[in-house]
Design a protein around this motif. Sequence first.
Motif, short mmCIF file in Angstrom:
data_model
loop_
_atom_site.label_atom_id
_atom_site.label_comp_id
_atom_site.label_asym_id
_atom_site.label_seq_id
_atom_site.Cartn_x
_atom_site.Cartn_y
_atom_site.Cartn_z
N MET A 13 0.78 -1.30 0.06
CA MET A 13 0.02 0.06 -0.02
C MET A 13 0.92 1.36 0.00
O MET A 13 2.03 1.09 0.43
N ASN A 14 0.28 2.20 -0.57
CA ASN A 14 1.24 3.69 -0.71
C ASN A 14 0.27 4.64 0.33
O ASN A 14 -0.50 5.38 -0.11
N LYS A 15 0.63 4.27 1.65
CA LYS A 15 -0.32 5.21 2.64
C LYS A 15 0.22 6.87 2.31
O LYS A 15 -0.59 7.61 2.55
N GLN A 16 1.15 7.21 1.79
CA GLN A 16 1.77 8.30 1.65
C GLN A 16 0.88 9.17 0.65
O GLN A 16 0.67 10.24 0.56
N ALA A 17 0.36 8.37 -0.24
CA ALA A 17 -0.37 8.81 -1.33
C ALA A 17 -1.52 9.79 -0.84
O ALA A 17 -1.91 10.90 -1.30
N ARG A 18 -2.30 9.01 0.21
CA ARG A 18 -3.45 9.69 0.63
C ARG A 18 -2.97 10.95 1.38
O ARG A 18 -3.84 11.64 1.51
N HIS A 19 -1.84 11.16 1.73
CA HIS A 19 -1.24 12.29 2.70
C HIS A 19 -1.05 13.37 1.73
O HIS A 19 -1.15 14.50 1.79
#
Length: 161
Positions: A17-23
Motif C-alpha cells: 500500500m502507498n499510505k503516503q499517497a493519501r497524505h
Amino acid sequence: MAKKKSKDKAGSNTIAMNKQARHEYFIDDEIEAGIELQGWEVKSLRSGKVNIAESYVYVRDGEIFISGMTITPLQAASTHVVANPTRIRKLLMSRKEIDNLIGRVNREGMTLVATTMYWVRSWAKIKVGVAKGKKLHDKRTDSKEKDWNRDKARIMKSSLR
C-alpha cells in the motif's frame, strides 16, 4: 454432488500500500490496472518484497507506465537473469480507460498515483488513483481533523465507562 469452494482465505490479498499517497494527494478516482511482470518479480511479490511508496505513474506514447516501484529480487531466484529492481513496468488497461486517464491528466491537471497493489486470483493488480496535489494548509487541516476524531473517540469511550 460437487464440493463448494470455500471463499475464506487465510491471508489478505494486499501486497503493498502507498499510505503516503493519501497524505500527499486528493484521490479523486481509482482504476484497476494489470502489470507486466517477469517471472522473478512474481516470486518476489509472493514473498512481499515490493515498495510502491516512491513510485509514480505516467503516460508515454498512449501507454501507461509505472516507474520507481522497487521489487527486491530473491536470493534463490534464477541466476541466469539479471534482475533490475527499479525497471519501468507497463500497466495493462483497456484503450478506453487509457484515453480517459490521458484526457484527465492533460485537461484537468491531475496526476496518476499508485495507491495499492494486490492479487486478483493469480494476477497482480495495481490501483491507480487520479489525484490532485494537496497544499500545505490542506495537509494541516487533515492532520487536525484526524487528531480531533481520535480525541473525540477517546472521550466517547471514556464517557461510556
